[in-house]
Design an enzyme around this catalytic site. Sequence first.
Site, short mmCIF file in Angstrom:
data_model
loop_
_atom_site.label_atom_id
_atom_site.label_comp_id
_atom_site.label_asym_id
_atom_site.label_seq_id
_atom_site.Cartn_x
_atom_site.Cartn_y
_atom_site.Cartn_z
N PRO A 2 32.98 33.30 44.00
CA PRO A 2 33.10 34.28 42.91
C PRO A 2 33.39 35.67 43.45
O PRO A 2 32.75 36.11 44.41
CB PRO A 2 31.73 34.24 42.23
CG PRO A 2 31.00 33.07 42.79
CD PRO A 2 31.64 32.72 44.09
N GLU A 3 34.37 36.33 42.86
CA GLU A 3 34.70 37.71 43.23
C GLU A 3 34.21 38.64 42.10
O GLU A 3 33.52 38.19 41.20
CB GLU A 3 36.21 37.84 43.46
CG GLU A 3 36.70 36.89 44.56
CD GLU A 3 38.20 36.99 44.84
OE1 GLU A 3 38.79 38.05 44.59
OE2 GLU A 3 38.77 35.99 45.30
#
Length: 272
Positions: A2-3
């Site tokens: 996840p960014e």
Amino acid sequence: MPELPEVTVISEDLRELAVGKEVVRAGIFRDDVSNAGVAGFPAKLVGRTLEGTGRRGKIITLDFGEVTGVVHLVISGRVVQLPAWREPDKTHTAIVEFEGGPVLAFKKLWLGYFDLYEPERVGEHPLISRLGPDPFSEDFTVEYLKNVFKRKASIKGLLLDQSVVAGLGNIYVDEVLFAAGVHPIRKANTLSSLEIEQIYSATRGILREAIELRGTTFDSYHDAFGETGKYQHRLKVFTRAGEPCPVCGTEIRKSRVAGRGTHVCATCQPVG
Ligand SMILES: [Zn+2]
């Protein structure tokens, strides 16, 4: 992994699900899931109320008043809702039950963690202490980028560096550089003012749109309601090797830059 957009979505989901609720049970599977340890984790959380949630780079922060949860979902880490309490195990590595529900499981934190900090010491967390400006903060400006881009390093490597900009990862760096028309192997100190301005506005624009579309799912990412994101349908180069560039039709190629799989249109992003 996840960014910034995916972590923002999960953080906001957790706020919607649990803010204002008291923790009635909590546990972790093994001591290495949290700096609080197996015994300290429930001791520090049970009886506290979730007062708010936030994000620092790619890290979720959970405000429990005198305790702050610092959650890093690395690679395949996820947050899911369980129908009822269960003991933590190697899949459901940390579990927090709130009064009246939900029961939240933080899955597969083997490379990540659910640390507990005193609020005033969160800034000392090893990952947080080194973070550069957040792309949505006032500190993130064209002038700031012009200054950090005086280095000879590749632009892709610099944008991935969390001490330069907090929250970007491989997906969004490739998309930002395509939107800006900048080849990832370019040395940062060779960029024109116009190119730096384009990187600046593409960063904010793409991240904002990705948050609106609830992130990108191309592997394991789901929000805390179990839904996939929708930004993968807007990706222009990432995961599109072999397909025609949506702007000019040139075949998108994949190579390695800064140690990461990198997607480029050689026509839209000339090397120089
Ligand atoms: Zn192109």
